[in-house]
Design a protein around this motif. Structure first.
Motif, PDB file in Angstrom:
ATOM      1  N   GLU A 366      18.473  34.578  59.760  1.00 13.39           N
ATOM      2  CA  GLU A 366      18.464  34.061  58.411  1.00 13.39           C
ATOM      3  C   GLU A 366      18.629  35.036  57.700  1.00 13.39           C
ATOM      4  OE1 GLU A 366      15.960  34.159  60.950  1.00 13.39           O
ATOM      5  OE2 GLU A 366      15.803  32.063  61.529  1.00 13.39           O
ATOM      6  N   ALA A 367      18.469  36.349  57.877  1.00 11.51           N
ATOM      7  CA  ALA A 367      18.755  37.783  57.001  1.00 11.51           C
ATOM      8  C   ALA A 367      20.289  37.691  56.876  1.00 11.51           C
ATOM      9  CB  ALA A 367      18.100  38.837  57.486  1.00 11.51           C
ATOM     10  N   MET A 368      20.843  37.696  58.047  1.00  9.21           N
ATOM     11  CA  MET A 368      22.322  37.754  57.811  1.00  9.21           C
ATOM     12  C   MET A 368      22.989  36.739  57.420  1.00  9.21           C
ATOM     13  SD  MET A 368      23.256  39.522  61.747  1.00  9.21           S
ATOM     14  CE  MET A 368      22.565  38.090  62.615  1.00  9.21           C
ATOM     15  N   THR A 369      22.468  35.377  57.267  1.00  9.42           N
ATOM     16  CA  THR A 369      22.931  34.039  56.929  1.00  9.42           C
ATOM     17  C   THR A 369      22.832  34.229  55.355  1.00  9.42           C
ATOM     18  OG1 THR A 369      22.761  32.963  58.793  1.00  9.42           O
ATOM     19  CG2 THR A 369      23.081  31.681  56.788  1.00  9.42           C
ATOM     20  N   GLY A 370      21.678  34.664  54.825  1.00  4.82           N
ATOM     21  CA  GLY A 370      21.531  34.989  53.439  1.00  4.82           C
ATOM     22  C   GLY A 370      22.241  36.021  52.877  1.00  4.82           C
ATOM     23  N   GLN A 371      22.454  37.115  53.595  1.00  8.10           N
ATOM     24  CA  GLN A 371      23.485  38.116  52.864  1.00  8.10           C
ATOM     25  C   GLN A 371      24.717  37.606  52.774  1.00  8.10           C
ATOM     26  OE1 GLN A 371      25.532  40.495  54.629  1.00  8.10           O
ATOM     27  NE2 GLN A 371      26.115  41.417  52.842  1.00  8.10           N
ATOM     28  N   LEU A 372      25.221  36.590  53.948  1.00  9.58           N
ATOM     29  CA  LEU A 372      26.571  36.364  53.734  1.00  9.58           C
ATOM     30  C   LEU A 372      26.595  35.289  52.594  1.00  9.58           C
ATOM     31  CD1 LEU A 372      29.311  35.235  55.001  1.00  9.58           C
ATOM     32  CD2 LEU A 372      27.978  33.929  56.404  1.00  9.58           C
ATOM     33  N   ARG A 373      25.841  34.463  52.536  1.00  6.45           N
ATOM     34  CA  ARG A 373      25.904  33.516  51.322  1.00  6.45           C
ATOM     35  C   ARG A 373      26.198  34.400  49.964  1.00  6.45           C
ATOM     36  NH1 ARG A 373      21.165  29.248  53.439  1.00  6.45           N
ATOM     37  NH2 ARG A 373      22.581  28.282  54.964  1.00  6.45           N
ATOM     38  N   LEU A 374      25.429  35.184  49.895  1.00  6.54           N
ATOM     39  CA  LEU A 374      25.211  36.214  48.665  1.00  6.54           C
ATOM     40  C   LEU A 374      26.499  36.859  48.545  1.00  6.54           C
ATOM     41  CD1 LEU A 374      23.677  37.291  46.021  1.00  6.54           C
ATOM     42  CD2 LEU A 374      22.825  38.912  47.379  1.00  6.54           C
ATOM     43  N   HIS A 375      26.890  37.343  49.580  1.00  6.52           N
ATOM     44  CA  HIS A 375      28.388  38.001  49.657  1.00  6.52           C
ATOM     45  C   HIS A 375      29.629  36.874  49.040  1.00  6.52           C
ATOM     46  CE1 HIS A 375      31.951  40.366  50.539  1.00  6.52           C
ATOM     47  NE2 HIS A 375      32.185  39.433  51.394  1.00  6.52           N
ATOM     48  N   VAL A 376      29.567  35.625  49.693  1.00 11.46           N
ATOM     49  CA  VAL A 376      30.652  34.948  49.090  1.00 11.46           C
ATOM     50  C   VAL A 376      30.296  34.609  47.897  1.00 11.46           C
ATOM     51  CG1 VAL A 376      31.248  32.520  49.428  1.00 11.46           C
ATOM     52  CG2 VAL A 376      30.829  34.246  51.450  1.00 11.46           C
ATOM     53  N   LEU A 377      29.246  34.270  47.250  1.00 11.74           N
ATOM     54  CA  LEU A 377      28.903  34.059  46.043  1.00 11.74           C
ATOM     55  C   LEU A 377      29.552  35.098  45.104  1.00 11.74           C
ATOM     56  CD1 LEU A 377      27.669  32.715  43.349  1.00 11.74           C
ATOM     57  CD2 LEU A 377      25.505  33.852  43.756  1.00 11.74           C
ATOM     58  N   ALA A 378      29.581  36.595  45.430  1.00 16.84           N
ATOM     59  CA  ALA A 378      29.595  37.814  44.982  1.00 16.84           C
ATOM     60  C   ALA A 378      31.208  37.950  44.594  1.00 16.84           C
ATOM     61  CB  ALA A 378      29.442  39.190  45.550  1.00 16.84           C
ATOM     62  N   VAL A 379      32.038  37.490  45.739  1.00 17.02           N
ATOM     63  CA  VAL A 379      33.315  37.401  45.964  1.00 17.02           C
ATOM     64  C   VAL A 379      33.994  36.299  44.916  1.00 17.02           C
ATOM     65  CG1 VAL A 379      35.339  37.067  47.343  1.00 17.02           C
ATOM     66  CG2 VAL A 379      33.664  38.397  48.375  1.00 17.02           C
ATOM     67  N   LEU A 380      33.479  35.235  44.948  1.00 16.78           N
ATOM     68  CA  LEU A 380      33.823  34.047  43.986  1.00 16.78           C
ATOM     69  C   LEU A 380      33.618  34.766  42.721  1.00 16.78           C
ATOM     70  CD1 LEU A 380      32.731  31.102  45.876  1.00 16.78           C
ATOM     71  CD2 LEU A 380      35.004  31.741  45.564  1.00 16.78           C
ATOM     72  N   LEU A 381      32.629  35.375  42.211  1.00 18.74           N
ATOM     73  CA  LEU A 381      32.226  35.748  40.751  1.00 18.74           C
ATOM     74  C   LEU A 381      33.220  36.848  40.533  1.00 18.74           C
ATOM     75  CD1 LEU A 381      28.350  36.029  40.852  1.00 18.74           C
ATOM     76  CD2 LEU A 381      29.808  34.214  39.418  1.00 18.74           C
ATOM     77  N   LEU A 382      33.674  37.681  41.433  1.00 20.04           N
ATOM     78  CA  LEU A 382      34.481  38.616  41.054  1.00 20.04           C
ATOM     79  C   LEU A 382      35.861  38.230  40.849  1.00 20.04           C
ATOM     80  CD1 LEU A 382      33.598  41.240  43.924  1.00 20.04           C
ATOM     81  CD2 LEU A 382      33.397  41.710  41.596  1.00 20.04           C
ATOM     82  N   LEU A 383      36.272  37.076  41.454  1.00 19.19           N
ATOM     83  CA  LEU A 383      37.656  36.531  41.287  1.00 19.19           C
ATOM     84  C   LEU A 383      37.508  35.863  39.910  1.00 19.19           C
ATOM     85  CD1 LEU A 383      38.439  34.819  44.963  1.00 19.19           C
ATOM     86  CD2 LEU A 383      39.539  36.820  43.631  1.00 19.19           C
ATOM     87  N   LEU A 391      32.106  37.588  32.954  1.00 20.94           N
ATOM     88  CA  LEU A 391      31.092  37.149  34.103  1.00 20.94           C
ATOM     89  C   LEU A 391      30.994  38.737  35.051  1.00 20.94           C
ATOM     90  CD1 LEU A 391      32.023  33.816  35.351  1.00 20.94           C
ATOM     91  CD2 LEU A 391      29.885  34.404  34.441  1.00 20.94           C
ATOM     92  N   ALA A 392      31.799  39.822  34.414  1.00 24.03           N
ATOM     93  CA  ALA A 392      31.900  41.024  35.468  1.00 24.03           C
ATOM     94  C   ALA A 392      30.547  41.675  35.447  1.00 24.03           C
ATOM     95  CB  ALA A 392      32.740  42.029  34.464  1.00 24.03           C
ATOM     96  N   ARG A 393      29.653  41.502  34.589  1.00 26.79           N
ATOM     97  CA  ARG A 393      28.366  42.268  34.881  1.00 26.79           C
ATOM     98  C   ARG A 393      27.549  41.364  36.015  1.00 26.79           C
ATOM     99  NH1 ARG A 393      25.146  43.958  29.740  1.00 26.79           N
ATOM    100  NH2 ARG A 393      26.774  45.318  29.759  1.00 26.79           N
ATOM    101  N   LEU A 394      27.686  40.129  35.765  1.00 24.20           N
ATOM    102  CA  LEU A 394      27.062  39.382  36.877  1.00 24.20           C
ATOM    103  C   LEU A 394      27.677  39.402  38.333  1.00 24.20           C
ATOM    104  CD1 LEU A 394      25.060  37.149  37.745  1.00 24.20           C
ATOM    105  CD2 LEU A 394      26.590  35.341  36.952  1.00 24.20           C
ATOM    106  N   ALA A 395      28.884  39.667  38.381  1.00 23.30           N
ATOM    107  CA  ALA A 395      29.587  39.669  39.618  1.00 23.30           C
ATOM    108  C   ALA A 395      29.409  41.146  40.013  1.00 23.30           C
ATOM    109  CB  ALA A 395      31.141  39.753  39.526  1.00 23.30           C
TER     110      ALA A 395
END
Length: 431
Positions: A366-383, A391-395
């Motif tokens: 669950e910890a790995m999956t949760g971190q994966l989801r947050l990482h994907v969100l971060a990458v999308l926000l960065l793009l 949105l740079a600050r939130l990313a």
């Protein structure tokens, strides 16, 4: 070679762990820098914030994790004998940490003296690392394209360090050299011939073994690495032949083989008989999708100069490469290596196999999956933030939080190892 692993020469567990746990710290710093820069890091690749951010991820996160993985992978997967790994790690890592911090500070605050101090530290630390690892790779009796890819990658790391040191001296002392072309060549060696070459070589071994896919086709494993290296060498000729047609003639084949590698890996994952959806498999899928997006974006930017000439185009490609491809793939690999390290070293304590906990107990799914989801969100926000700087600050916050969560998971794995180790030793003493 892929059928078995050799555990006899594995280094002490502290050697890879120290690099793995250091890597997310630089990711956190990169995210916080982006959050505090108010979007300046995403305006152009040449701003001080962008240069600092690039090296926090590339030299901080990526290089720390990749060095740690090599200490473990070379003895276990290709049978190479790394000379005194604990001594080498204890010597190399402190210098590398200090050199990275000096380099980032020099780029961020435009302080030439920091760059000058960083250069000898990089040359000493990574020079020593390259020599020790290269000797292990050349002396092993193993065969196969994983081994040859790792050999080519280590050579490329040496070239990357030399080019980076030259660039640092150019910035520090104002040497009359073509800094833009030199930077592009340095980037090609660092991301292409070093990072991607190593990722591909390792994936030939771990994707079939751990993700339960069919092996990569022999024709692919035999030509991908050499062709990638030849294209990077050809790209380096831009220092002498700076013609638009030549750049296009090298860039298009390079983008093509990137898409072939990504497509091949995704196809192997899709066609495997047993569907596995663990964090490592999902992270590799994210990395390959990002690599495909990088290749497609590169073709678009080359085909339509009105888009490619926008300074944000290079930033877009950088986000896809650093955060999308390499941070994703490396994180997935650490989630596979850390539990394996725990299991291996607990088993070597001499306890019965049924007393050694299953690898799935080392880091909660669950910890790995949760971190994966947050990482994907971060990458999308960065793009999105590349085109919407608000949105740079939130990313940045999302990326920092994702890396912090990764670090927490890895520290938790190390703590569980110590706990299980103490339990096994206590049982042994009672006998």
């Amino acid at each position: 070679m892929h059928a078995s692993l050799s555990f006899d020469q594995a280094p002490p567990i502290s050697v890879p762990y120290r690099f793995f746990i250091a890597a997310p710290c630089f990711g956190v710093m990169a995210g916080l820098l982006l959050a505090l820069s108010d979007g300046a890091a995403l305006v152009s690749r040449w701003t001080p914030e962008a240069l600092a951010l690039t090296h926090l991820v590339g030299v901080g996160f990526m290089l720390q994790a990749m060095c740690g993985a090599l200490f473990q992978f070379i003895p276990v997967a290709v049978g190479g004998n790394v000379w005194r790994p604990k001594l080498v790690a204890n010597t190399v890592q402190p210098m590398l940490l200090l050199a990275t911090l000096l380099l980032v500070a020099g780029l961020l605050f435009s302080r030439p003296v920091f760059l000058s101090f960083a250069v000898p530290l990089f040359l000493l630390s990574l020079g020593g690392f390259v020599v020790v690892v290269a000797l292990a790779l050349w002396r092993t009796p193993a065969t196969g394209m994983t081994l040859w890819s790792m050999r080519m990658a280590i050579g490329a790391l040496a070239v990357t360090v030399l080019l980076g040191s030259l660039l640092a001296e150019v910035l520090a002392h104002g040497l009359a050299l073509p800094i833009i072309d030199l930077t592009n060549v340095h980037l090609a060696w660092g991301l292409g011939a070093w990072a991607l070459m190593l990722l591909a070589g390792v994936s030939y071994h771990v994707v079939p073994m751990f993700q339960l896919t069919r092996p990569y086709p022999l024709w692919f494993t035999h030509w991908f690495g050499p062709v990638l290296l030849l294209l990077v060498i050809a790209w380096s000729s831009r220092l002498l032949l700076d013609e638009a047609w030549w750049t296009l003639a090298i860039a298009l084949p390079l983008l093509t083989i990137l898409s072939v590698y990504a497509g091949m890996t995704l196809w192997l994952q899709y066609t495997r008989r047993r569907k596995v959806h663990d964090a490592t498999s999902m992270y590799f899928r994210v990395a390959m999708l990002a690599l495909l997006a990088f290749a497609v974006s590169g073709v678009v930017f080359l085909s339509y100069p009105e888009f490619g000439n926008d300074p944000r185009a290079a930033v877009w490609l950088g986000v896809l490469a650093f955060a999308g491809v390499f941070v994703s793939a490396i994180t997935g690999m650490m989630y596979k290596i850390a539990p394996f390290l725990n299991w291996l070293h607990l088993q070597r304590l001499g306890a019965p196999l049924n007393a050694v906990p299953n690898m799935k107990k080392m880091i909660p799914a669950e910890a790995m999956t949760g971190q994966l989801r947050l990482h994907v969100l971060a990458v999308l926000l960065l793009l999105v933030a590349v085109w919407q700087p608000g949105l740079a600050r939130l990313a940045g916050i999302a990326f920092a939080a994702s890396c912090a969560w990764l670090g927490w998971n890895l520290v938790g794995a190390a703590r569980r190892y110590r706990s299980f180790r103490d339990q096994i030793r206590e049982v042994a003493l009672r006998r």
